[in-house]
Design an enzyme around this catalytic site. Structure first.
Site: not given
Ligand code: GDP
Length: 322
Positions: A18, A142, A146, A169-170, A193, A215, A275
Protein backbone atom coordinates in the site's frame (compact mmCIF):
# COMPACT_ATOMS: atom_id res chain seq x y z
CA UNK A 1 -21.34 -1.67 -19.33
CA UNK A 2 -21.53 -5.34 -18.21
CA UNK A 3 -23.33 -6.07 -14.97
CA UNK A 4 -21.40 -6.60 -11.74
CA UNK A 5 -20.67 -10.17 -10.80
CA UNK A 6 -18.93 -9.35 -7.54
CA UNK A 7 -19.74 -6.49 -5.16
CA UNK A 8 -17.04 -4.81 -3.11
CA UNK A 9 -19.56 -3.58 -0.61
CA UNK A 10 -18.87 -4.89 2.89
CA UNK A 11 -15.73 -6.82 1.81
CA UNK A 12 -12.44 -6.82 3.66
CA UNK A 13 -9.84 -5.79 1.07
CA UNK A 14 -6.11 -6.21 1.72
CA UNK A 15 -3.94 -3.91 -0.38
CA UNK A 16 -0.52 -5.60 -0.34
CA UNK A 17 2.14 -2.98 -1.09
CA UNK A 18 0.00 0.00 0.00
CA UNK A 19 2.96 2.38 0.24
CA UNK A 20 3.96 1.98 -3.41
CA UNK A 21 2.61 4.08 -6.27
CA UNK A 22 0.02 1.48 -7.39
CA UNK A 23 -0.92 0.35 -3.87
CA UNK A 24 -1.46 3.88 -2.61
CA UNK A 25 -3.65 4.62 -5.66
CA UNK A 26 -5.72 1.52 -4.76
CA UNK A 27 -6.16 2.79 -1.20
CA UNK A 28 -7.29 6.23 -2.51
CA UNK A 29 -9.72 4.61 -4.95
CA UNK A 30 -11.12 2.16 -2.36
CA UNK A 31 -11.90 5.09 -0.05
CA UNK A 32 -14.81 5.81 -2.44
CA UNK A 33 -16.23 2.31 -1.91
CA UNK A 34 -18.16 0.94 1.00
CA UNK A 35 -15.57 -1.65 2.00
CA UNK A 36 -12.95 -2.17 4.67
CA UNK A 37 -9.36 -1.56 3.58
CA UNK A 38 -6.60 -3.54 5.28
CA UNK A 39 -2.92 -2.58 5.11
CA UNK A 40 0.21 -3.56 7.00
CA UNK A 41 3.65 -1.93 6.91
CA UNK A 42 6.64 -4.00 5.88
CA UNK A 43 8.26 -3.49 9.29
CA UNK A 44 5.43 -5.68 10.69
CA UNK A 45 4.91 -8.13 7.82
CA UNK A 46 7.78 -8.73 5.42
CA UNK A 47 6.03 -10.21 2.41
CA UNK A 48 9.16 -12.21 1.58
CA UNK A 49 8.60 -14.15 4.79
CA UNK A 50 6.02 -16.89 4.35
CA UNK A 51 5.20 -17.41 8.04
CA UNK A 52 4.63 -13.66 8.58
CA UNK A 53 2.30 -13.53 5.57
CA UNK A 54 0.45 -16.61 6.81
CA UNK A 55 -0.01 -15.21 10.31
CA UNK A 56 -1.32 -11.89 8.93
CA UNK A 57 -3.83 -13.64 6.64
CA UNK A 58 -4.99 -15.95 9.44
CA UNK A 59 -5.60 -12.98 11.73
CA UNK A 60 -7.12 -10.48 9.27
CA UNK A 61 -9.11 -12.88 7.05
CA UNK A 62 -9.40 -10.63 3.97
CA UNK A 63 -12.07 -11.44 1.37
CA UNK A 64 -10.15 -9.72 -1.41
CA UNK A 65 -6.42 -9.25 -2.04
CA UNK A 66 -4.99 -6.62 -4.37
CA UNK A 67 -1.39 -7.68 -4.91
CA UNK A 68 0.46 -4.45 -5.67
CA UNK A 69 3.63 -5.27 -3.73
CA UNK A 70 6.90 -5.72 -5.55
CA UNK A 71 10.40 -4.46 -5.95
CA UNK A 72 10.27 -2.11 -8.94
CA UNK A 73 12.55 0.37 -10.63
CA UNK A 74 13.76 1.84 -13.89
CA UNK A 75 16.05 0.39 -16.50
CA UNK A 76 19.29 0.85 -14.54
CA UNK A 77 17.92 -0.45 -11.22
CA UNK A 78 16.48 -3.48 -13.04
CA UNK A 79 19.76 -4.14 -14.79
CA UNK A 80 22.04 -3.77 -11.77
CA UNK A 81 19.97 -5.19 -8.86
CA UNK A 82 19.21 -8.34 -10.86
CA UNK A 83 19.28 -10.81 -7.97
CA UNK A 84 17.18 -8.61 -5.67
CA UNK A 85 14.58 -7.99 -8.36
CA UNK A 86 14.27 -11.70 -8.92
CA UNK A 87 14.28 -12.96 -5.31
CA UNK A 88 12.10 -10.25 -3.74
CA UNK A 89 9.45 -10.44 -6.44
CA UNK A 90 9.35 -14.25 -6.57
CA UNK A 91 9.14 -14.54 -2.79
CA UNK A 92 6.44 -11.86 -2.31
CA UNK A 93 4.36 -13.21 -5.18
CA UNK A 94 4.45 -16.81 -4.12
CA UNK A 95 3.77 -16.05 -0.44
CA UNK A 96 0.80 -13.80 -1.14
CA UNK A 97 -0.80 -16.00 -3.83
CA UNK A 98 -0.33 -19.25 -1.94
CA UNK A 99 -1.46 -17.62 1.31
CA UNK A 100 -4.58 -16.24 -0.37
CA UNK A 101 -5.44 -19.76 -1.52
CA UNK A 102 -4.80 -21.32 1.89
CA UNK A 103 -6.88 -18.70 3.71
CA UNK A 104 -9.87 -18.86 1.38
CA UNK A 105 -9.57 -15.41 -0.22
CA UNK A 106 -12.57 -14.96 -2.55
CA UNK A 107 -10.89 -12.79 -5.12
CA UNK A 108 -7.32 -11.71 -5.88
CA UNK A 109 -5.94 -9.31 -8.47
CA UNK A 110 -2.26 -9.74 -9.33
CA UNK A 111 -0.30 -6.95 -10.98
CA UNK A 112 2.14 -8.05 -13.65
CA UNK A 113 3.92 -5.69 -16.02
CA UNK A 114 4.18 -5.27 -19.76
CA UNK A 115 7.91 -6.08 -19.66
CA UNK A 116 6.82 -9.74 -19.47
CA UNK A 117 6.29 -9.68 -23.24
CA UNK A 118 9.09 -10.53 -25.68
CA UNK A 119 11.52 -7.73 -26.55
CA UNK A 120 10.50 -7.84 -30.19
CA UNK A 121 6.79 -8.58 -29.67
CA UNK A 122 4.30 -7.40 -32.30
CA UNK A 123 3.10 -3.84 -31.55
CA UNK A 124 0.65 -3.20 -30.02
CA UNK A 125 1.37 -6.25 -27.87
CA UNK A 126 -1.58 -8.62 -27.43
CA UNK A 127 -1.86 -10.68 -24.23
CA UNK A 128 -1.31 -13.85 -26.28
CA UNK A 129 2.29 -12.96 -27.21
CA UNK A 130 3.44 -13.97 -23.71
CA UNK A 131 6.29 -16.51 -23.90
CA UNK A 132 6.53 -16.32 -27.68
CA UNK A 133 10.10 -14.95 -27.80
CA UNK A 134 13.19 -13.77 -25.90
CA UNK A 135 12.80 -11.09 -23.21
CA UNK A 136 14.53 -7.71 -23.00
CA UNK A 137 17.83 -8.55 -21.23
CA UNK A 138 17.94 -5.40 -19.03
CA UNK A 139 14.82 -6.45 -17.09
CA UNK A 140 14.77 -10.20 -17.60
CA UNK A 141 14.96 -11.15 -13.87
CA UNK A 142 11.99 -8.89 -13.01
CA UNK A 143 10.03 -10.14 -16.03
CA UNK A 144 10.67 -13.80 -15.15
CA UNK A 145 9.40 -13.19 -11.59
CA UNK A 146 6.28 -11.45 -12.94
CA UNK A 147 5.66 -14.27 -15.45
CA UNK A 148 5.92 -16.75 -12.56
CA UNK A 149 3.16 -14.78 -10.79
CA UNK A 150 0.87 -14.84 -13.83
CA UNK A 151 1.43 -18.57 -14.22
CA UNK A 152 0.71 -19.11 -10.50
CA UNK A 153 -2.57 -17.23 -10.83
CA UNK A 154 -3.41 -19.45 -13.80
CA UNK A 155 -2.38 -22.66 -12.00
CA UNK A 156 -4.29 -21.85 -8.78
CA UNK A 157 -7.43 -21.25 -10.84
CA UNK A 158 -6.99 -24.49 -12.80
CA UNK A 159 -6.07 -26.76 -9.91
CA UNK A 160 -7.93 -25.18 -6.97
CA UNK A 161 -10.63 -23.06 -8.62
CA UNK A 162 -9.31 -19.82 -7.05
CA UNK A 163 -10.89 -16.66 -8.50
CA UNK A 164 -7.57 -14.91 -9.13
CA UNK A 165 -6.98 -12.61 -12.15
CA UNK A 166 -3.84 -10.88 -13.47
CA UNK A 167 -3.51 -7.38 -14.94
CA UNK A 168 -0.55 -6.10 -16.98
CA UNK A 169 -0.24 -2.35 -16.47
CA UNK A 170 1.88 -0.41 -18.94
CA UNK A 171 4.42 2.19 -17.65
CA UNK A 172 2.74 3.98 -14.74
CA UNK A 173 3.11 7.52 -13.45
CA UNK A 174 1.39 9.75 -10.89
CA UNK A 175 1.36 10.52 -7.17
CA UNK A 176 3.65 8.42 -5.00
CA UNK A 177 6.18 7.75 -7.78
CA UNK A 178 9.86 7.18 -6.99
CA UNK A 179 12.00 10.17 -8.05
CA UNK A 180 15.41 8.65 -7.32
CA UNK A 181 17.83 9.98 -9.97
CA UNK A 182 19.30 6.56 -10.83
CA UNK A 183 16.56 4.10 -9.86
CA UNK A 184 13.41 5.88 -11.05
CA UNK A 185 11.47 5.05 -14.19
CA UNK A 186 11.78 7.51 -17.03
CA UNK A 187 8.64 9.58 -16.31
CA UNK A 188 9.50 10.39 -12.69
CA UNK A 189 13.21 10.78 -13.41
CA UNK A 190 12.54 13.35 -16.14
CA UNK A 191 9.85 15.19 -14.16
CA UNK A 192 12.31 15.77 -11.33
CA UNK A 193 15.29 16.53 -13.60
CA UNK A 194 13.37 19.11 -15.66
CA UNK A 195 11.86 20.62 -12.50
CA UNK A 196 15.31 21.00 -10.90
CA UNK A 197 16.75 22.42 -14.13
CA UNK A 198 13.95 25.00 -14.32
CA UNK A 199 14.52 26.10 -10.71
CA UNK A 200 18.29 26.29 -11.25
CA UNK A 201 17.91 27.93 -14.71
CA UNK A 202 20.23 25.19 -16.05
CA UNK A 203 21.26 25.36 -19.71
CA UNK A 204 21.12 21.64 -20.34
CA UNK A 205 19.14 18.57 -19.28
CA UNK A 206 20.48 15.09 -19.99
CA UNK A 207 18.04 12.41 -21.14
CA UNK A 208 19.30 8.82 -21.23
CA UNK A 209 19.62 6.83 -24.45
CA UNK A 210 18.87 7.98 -27.97
CA UNK A 211 15.37 9.35 -27.33
CA UNK A 212 13.94 7.08 -30.03
CA UNK A 213 12.43 4.24 -27.93
CA UNK A 214 8.67 4.48 -27.71
CA UNK A 215 6.70 4.02 -24.49
CA UNK A 216 3.08 4.18 -23.36
CA UNK A 217 2.16 5.84 -20.03
CA UNK A 218 -0.87 5.27 -17.82
CA UNK A 219 -1.90 7.45 -14.88
CA UNK A 220 -1.92 5.29 -11.76
CA UNK A 221 -5.46 6.42 -10.82
CA UNK A 222 -6.62 4.87 -14.10
CA UNK A 223 -4.94 1.61 -13.10
CA UNK A 224 -6.76 1.64 -9.74
CA UNK A 225 -10.04 2.20 -11.55
CA UNK A 226 -9.33 -0.62 -14.03
CA UNK A 227 -8.42 -2.94 -11.18
CA UNK A 228 -11.74 -2.42 -9.36
CA UNK A 229 -13.58 -2.71 -12.67
CA UNK A 230 -12.05 -6.12 -13.39
CA UNK A 231 -12.60 -7.21 -9.80
CA UNK A 232 -16.31 -6.50 -10.03
CA UNK A 233 -16.98 -7.46 -13.64
CA UNK A 234 -14.80 -10.43 -14.50
CA UNK A 235 -14.18 -13.93 -13.27
CA UNK A 236 -12.26 -16.21 -15.60
CA UNK A 237 -8.91 -17.42 -16.89
CA UNK A 238 -7.97 -14.41 -19.05
CA UNK A 239 -5.51 -11.72 -18.07
CA UNK A 240 -5.74 -8.12 -19.23
CA UNK A 241 -3.35 -5.47 -20.51
CA UNK A 242 -4.08 -2.07 -18.95
CA UNK A 243 -2.95 0.90 -21.01
CA UNK A 244 -4.11 3.81 -23.10
CA UNK A 245 -3.41 2.28 -26.52
CA UNK A 246 -1.10 5.13 -27.62
CA UNK A 247 2.61 5.78 -27.19
CA UNK A 248 5.23 8.43 -27.86
CA UNK A 249 9.02 8.56 -28.16
CA UNK A 250 11.21 9.36 -25.14
CA UNK A 251 12.26 12.55 -26.98
CA UNK A 252 8.59 13.56 -27.29
CA UNK A 253 7.98 12.75 -23.63
CA UNK A 254 11.00 14.90 -22.66
CA UNK A 255 9.64 17.79 -24.75
CA UNK A 256 6.20 17.48 -23.09
CA UNK A 257 7.69 17.42 -19.58
CA UNK A 258 9.93 20.38 -20.46
CA UNK A 259 6.83 22.32 -21.55
CA UNK A 260 4.83 21.51 -18.40
CA UNK A 261 7.73 22.30 -16.04
CA UNK A 262 8.54 25.51 -17.95
CA UNK A 263 12.09 24.44 -18.91
CA UNK A 264 13.56 26.48 -21.78
CA UNK A 265 17.13 25.13 -22.09
CA UNK A 266 18.77 22.46 -24.23
CA UNK A 267 18.06 18.72 -24.13
CA UNK A 268 21.02 16.36 -24.65
CA UNK A 269 20.68 12.61 -25.24
CA UNK A 270 23.28 10.46 -23.47
CA UNK A 271 23.92 7.56 -25.85
CA UNK A 272 26.05 5.75 -23.28
CA UNK A 273 22.88 4.85 -21.31
CA UNK A 274 20.73 1.89 -22.43
CA UNK A 275 17.64 2.34 -24.60
CA UNK A 276 15.97 -0.90 -23.54
CA UNK A 277 13.11 -2.29 -25.61
CA UNK A 278 12.62 -0.27 -28.84
CA UNK A 279 8.85 -0.05 -28.37
CA UNK A 280 6.37 -1.02 -25.66
CA UNK A 281 2.72 -0.42 -26.47
CA UNK A 282 -0.03 -2.75 -25.28
CA UNK A 283 -3.05 -3.95 -27.17
CA UNK A 284 -5.99 -2.84 -25.02
CA UNK A 285 -8.72 -4.53 -27.09
CA UNK A 286 -9.49 -7.18 -24.47
CA UNK A 287 -10.14 -4.78 -21.59
CA UNK A 288 -12.05 -2.35 -23.83
CA UNK A 289 -14.28 -5.25 -24.90
CA UNK A 290 -15.02 -5.88 -21.22
CA UNK A 291 -16.11 -2.23 -20.94
CA UNK A 292 -13.18 -0.27 -19.46
CA UNK A 293 -11.24 2.64 -21.03
CA UNK A 294 -8.70 5.01 -19.46
CA UNK A 295 -9.78 8.58 -18.59
CA UNK A 296 -6.61 10.63 -18.07
CA UNK A 297 -4.85 11.63 -21.29
CA UNK A 298 -1.10 12.16 -21.18
CA UNK A 299 -0.99 15.98 -21.39
CA UNK A 300 -3.45 16.32 -18.48
CA UNK A 301 -1.67 13.52 -16.69
CA UNK A 302 1.74 15.24 -16.86
CA UNK A 303 0.14 18.37 -15.38
CA UNK A 304 -1.56 16.38 -12.61
CA UNK A 305 1.64 14.49 -11.83
CA UNK A 306 3.68 17.69 -11.78
CA UNK A 307 1.21 19.34 -9.39
CA UNK A 308 1.37 16.37 -7.05
CA UNK A 309 5.19 16.31 -7.29
CA UNK A 310 5.54 20.01 -6.39
CA UNK A 311 3.03 19.70 -3.52
CA UNK A 312 4.85 16.68 -2.11
CA UNK A 313 8.26 18.37 -2.41
CA UNK A 314 6.89 21.52 -0.71
CA UNK A 315 5.42 19.38 2.10
CA UNK A 316 8.75 17.57 2.52
CA UNK A 317 10.61 20.91 2.73
CA UNK A 318 8.14 22.16 5.37
CA UNK A 319 8.60 18.94 7.38
CA UNK A 320 12.39 19.36 7.30
CA UNK A 321 12.07 23.01 8.37
CA UNK A 322 9.95 22.09 11.44
P1 GDP B 1 11.64 0.56 -19.42
O1 GDP B 1 10.37 1.16 -19.94
O2 GDP B 1 11.44 -0.75 -18.75
O3 GDP B 1 12.71 0.50 -20.47
O4 GDP B 1 12.19 1.46 -18.22
P2 GDP B 1 12.45 3.02 -17.99
O5 GDP B 1 11.18 3.70 -17.64
O6 GDP B 1 13.52 3.09 -16.95
O7 GDP B 1 13.10 3.60 -19.33
C1 GDP B 1 12.40 3.88 -20.50
C2 GDP B 1 13.27 4.58 -21.53
O8 GDP B 1 13.53 5.91 -21.08
C3 GDP B 1 14.63 3.96 -21.86
O9 GDP B 1 14.81 4.06 -23.27
C4 GDP B 1 15.61 4.91 -21.15
O10 GDP B 1 16.87 4.96 -21.77
C5 GDP B 1 14.89 6.25 -21.30
N1 GDP B 1 15.29 7.27 -20.33
C6 GDP B 1 15.66 8.53 -20.65
N2 GDP B 1 16.04 9.22 -19.56
C7 GDP B 1 15.85 8.39 -18.51
C8 GDP B 1 16.05 8.55 -17.10
O11 GDP B 1 16.48 9.56 -16.60
N3 GDP B 1 15.73 7.48 -16.32
C9 GDP B 1 15.24 6.31 -16.85
N4 GDP B 1 14.92 5.31 -16.01
N5 GDP B 1 15.07 6.13 -18.18
C10 GDP B 1 15.37 7.15 -18.99
Amino acid sequence: MPSKIFALEGQRVWVAGHRGMAGSAFVRRLAQENCQVLTVPREIVDLRNQSQVDAWLAEMKPDVVLMAAGKVGGIVANNTLRAEFMYDNLAMTSNVIHGAYEHGVKKLIYLGSTCIYPRLAPQPMPEDCLLSGALEPTNEPYAIAKIAGIKMVEAYRTQYGCDFVSLMPTNLYGPGDNYHPAHAHVFAALLKRFHDATIDAAEEVVVWGTGTPRREFLHVDDLADACLFVLEHYSGPQYFNVGTGSDLSIAELAALIAEVTGYKGRIRFDHSKPDGTPRKLVDVTRLRALGWTHRVDLKDGVELAYRSFTQTSAAARNDRAR
